[in-house]
Design a protein around this motif. Structure first.
Motif, PDB file in Angstrom:
ATOM      1  N   ASP A   1      10.256  -3.080 -10.422  1.00 42.98           N
ATOM      2  CA  ASP A   1      10.004  -3.873  -9.211  1.00 42.98           C
ATOM      3  C   ASP A   1       9.618  -5.320  -9.503  1.00 42.98           C
ATOM      4  O   ASP A   1       9.567  -6.134  -8.583  1.00 42.98           O
ATOM      5  CB  ASP A   1       8.876  -3.231  -8.383  1.00 42.98           C
TER       6      ASP A   1
ATOM      7  N   GLU B   1      11.188  -3.679   2.186  1.00 42.57           N
ATOM      8  CA  GLU B   1      10.749  -2.450   1.517  1.00 42.57           C
ATOM      9  C   GLU B   1       9.643  -2.748   0.497  1.00 42.57           C
ATOM     10  O   GLU B   1       8.640  -2.018   0.419  1.00 42.57           O
ATOM     11  CB  GLU B   1      11.949  -1.807   0.834  1.00 42.57           C
TER      12      GLU B   1
ATOM     13  N   ASN C   1       6.317  -3.496   2.210  1.00 42.91           N
ATOM     14  CA  ASN C   1       5.636  -2.280   2.655  1.00 42.91           C
ATOM     15  C   ASN C   1       5.022  -1.515   1.494  1.00 42.91           C
ATOM     16  O   ASN C   1       4.030  -0.799   1.657  1.00 42.91           O
ATOM     17  CB  ASN C   1       6.620  -1.377   3.413  1.00 42.91           C
ATOM     18  N   LYS C   2       5.588  -1.673   0.320  1.00 41.76           N
ATOM     19  CA  LYS C   2       5.065  -0.979  -0.853  1.00 41.76           C
ATOM     20  C   LYS C   2       3.852  -1.682  -1.446  1.00 41.76           C
ATOM     21  O   LYS C   2       2.898  -1.018  -1.893  1.00 41.76           O
ATOM     22  CB  LYS C   2       6.171  -0.868  -1.908  1.00 41.76           C
ATOM     23  N   TYR C   3       3.859  -3.026  -1.447  1.00 37.66           N
ATOM     24  CA  TYR C   3       2.827  -3.753  -2.186  1.00 37.66           C
ATOM     25  C   TYR C   3       1.925  -4.658  -1.339  1.00 37.66           C
ATOM     26  O   TYR C   3       0.806  -4.956  -1.756  1.00 37.66           O
ATOM     27  CB  TYR C   3       3.486  -4.608  -3.278  1.00 37.66           C
TER      28      TYR C   3
END
Length: 434
Positions: A281, A417, A420-422
């Motif tokens: 990522d 995306e 929303n993950k980090y």
């Protein structure tokens, strides 16, 4: 007689020149030449350029990750050029100044660096003095006393600055007070440094060293021989590996520190742990970070500086550590708007989690990043700096080209995306120092 003009060669200034987006360029990273000294120490160099100048950097595994007493790595590194058994600190400095050269030293978490900038033709008289420094530094007591006095004065001044205190504390929150990334200096630590500490560290990590050499510029034809004559017989290829330290984050996520009762400005730091460059990522998150707070046209700057006027500048970044990293938002604002600033940061996170970036803004960000990369590889010094970063992080040119591909091809959906993950506020440490 009137000259005959070929109208096909006349520039038509009524027609604007074609504009090409930076993302359309295919950037290439000029390869280095690799060479090993007689002792096996690796040398990476770029022989290029139009000016007769050279850069030589000697990178040691000797950062503060290797010290068993606080500040010894940085103190040893700083005092390397402050005296040998044959030359005083003044004589060493005068030698480099006489030849128009500059020898700098830097201490990082994992590594320390000696950096030489000079005219290429003077390498033959400068490298032997660096050899003398690396084999015969004696750390005179009077030089150590001056270093300690100056360090205590600098620290006492800096501790009154909210941004300095905030930078120290946020690293402690992220990594722990005993972790090399989180350790800070104190007057007591400075006073406790002894010449014996420096001599021992020097013997263990410089006279017997694990090092890599990087060089660039218009190098002389006998460059490899010059390096080998000065450094080929030294113990520069020892097995000194990085030390792994345990991260111990603090439990409390939100802190408010009153450092100066008369202060009118507060330092705001919002940060969370983040994987290092080897995580899949990381490259994509670098693009999201640029959009979020990584350049002057970022979301944070547009909102908090331009629209709200809370600060002169706010930026976010992924920390440049080798083993671990963090995602940090940093700014200084009036103490009466620090809390409002934090609220706006979280609002921008929420927007990125919920809304897709439009095509125009995404193209702007991509062009900015590609333009920055163009500048970062413009010239031999910049190219070897990029290679140094890759090599010290155990990466190769594949990482560079994958990064370019990521910048060009990442989509708005991928960025949403990642947000929303980090970009979840509950994952961030929050610090205000006034």
């Amino acid at each position: 007689m009137n000259p005959i003009i070929d109208t096909n060669l006349v520039l038509n200034r009524t027609i604007p020149p074609p504009i090409k987006d930076a993302v359309e360029f295919n950037l290439t990273l000029k390869p280095y030449t690799k060479y090993a000294l007689s002792n096996g120490a690796p040398v990476y160099y770029i022989n290029d350029g139009t000016e007769e100048v050279a850069l030589v950097e000697i990178v040691f595994n000797a950062g503060n990750s290797f010290e068993n007493k606080n500040l010894i790595a940085s103190a040893t590194n700083y005092l390397l050029k402050n005296g040998t058994s044959k030359k005083t600190a003044l004589e060493i400095n005068e030698h480099f100044e006489y030849y128009g050269a500059y020898l700098n030293r830097t201490c990082n978490n994992e590594t320390t660096v000696l950096t030489l900038h000079c005219l290429s033709k003077h390498l033959n008289v400068l490298l032997p003095v660096i050899k003398e420094i690396l084999t015969d530094s004696v750390f005179p007591e009077e030089e150590l006393a001056i270093f300690k006095q100056n360090s205590i004065q600098h620290l006492s001044v800096n501790l009154k600055k909210c941004d300095f205190v905030a930078n120290r504390l946020i690293d402690q929150y992220l990594y722990g007070a005993q972790h090399p990334y989180g350790r800070v200096s104190s007057v007591e630590d400075i006073q406790a440094i002894t010449r014996e500490d420096l001599v021992n560290f020097f013997a263990n990590f410089y006279r017997k060293a694990s090092c890599k050499i990087f060089a660039a510029g218009k190098l002389p034809a006998d460059f490899e021989n010059l390096l080998n004559e000065s450094f080929g017989e030294l113990h520069l290829n020892e097995n000194i590996t990085s030390v792994i330290h345990k991260t111990e984050m603090v439990a409390e996520k939100k802190s408010r520190i009153n450092n100066d009762p008369n202060g009118v400005q507060g330092a705001v730091r919002i940060a969370r742990p983040f994987p290092n460059r080897h995580h899949p990522d990381f490259k994509r998150a670098s693009v999201l970070n640029t959009l979020f707070g990584g350049f002057f046209g970022s979301r944070l700057m547009s909102n908090i500086r331009e629209e709200k006027g809370y600060t002169y500048g706010i930026h976010s970044f992924l920390e440049n550590h080798i083993r671990e990293s963090a995602w940090v938002i940093s700014t200084e604002a009036g103490k009466d708007v620090c809390e409002a600033t934090i609220e706006e940061v979280y609002k921008e996170m929420k927007i990125l989690r919920e809304e897709l970036i439009d095509d125009e803004e995404l193209l702007l960000v991509k062009n900015y990043i590609m333009g920055a990369h163009l500048g970062d590889i413009d010239g031999p010094f910049q190219v070897i700096a990029r290679w140094k970063s890759l090599i010290l992080n155990d990466l190769d040119e594949t990482y560079f080209y994958d990064s370019m591909s990521t910048i060009k091809n990442i989509s708005a959906e991928e960025l949403k995306e990642l947000a929303n993950k980090y970009l979840q506020p509950e994952e961030f440490f929050e610090l205000v120092v006034i």
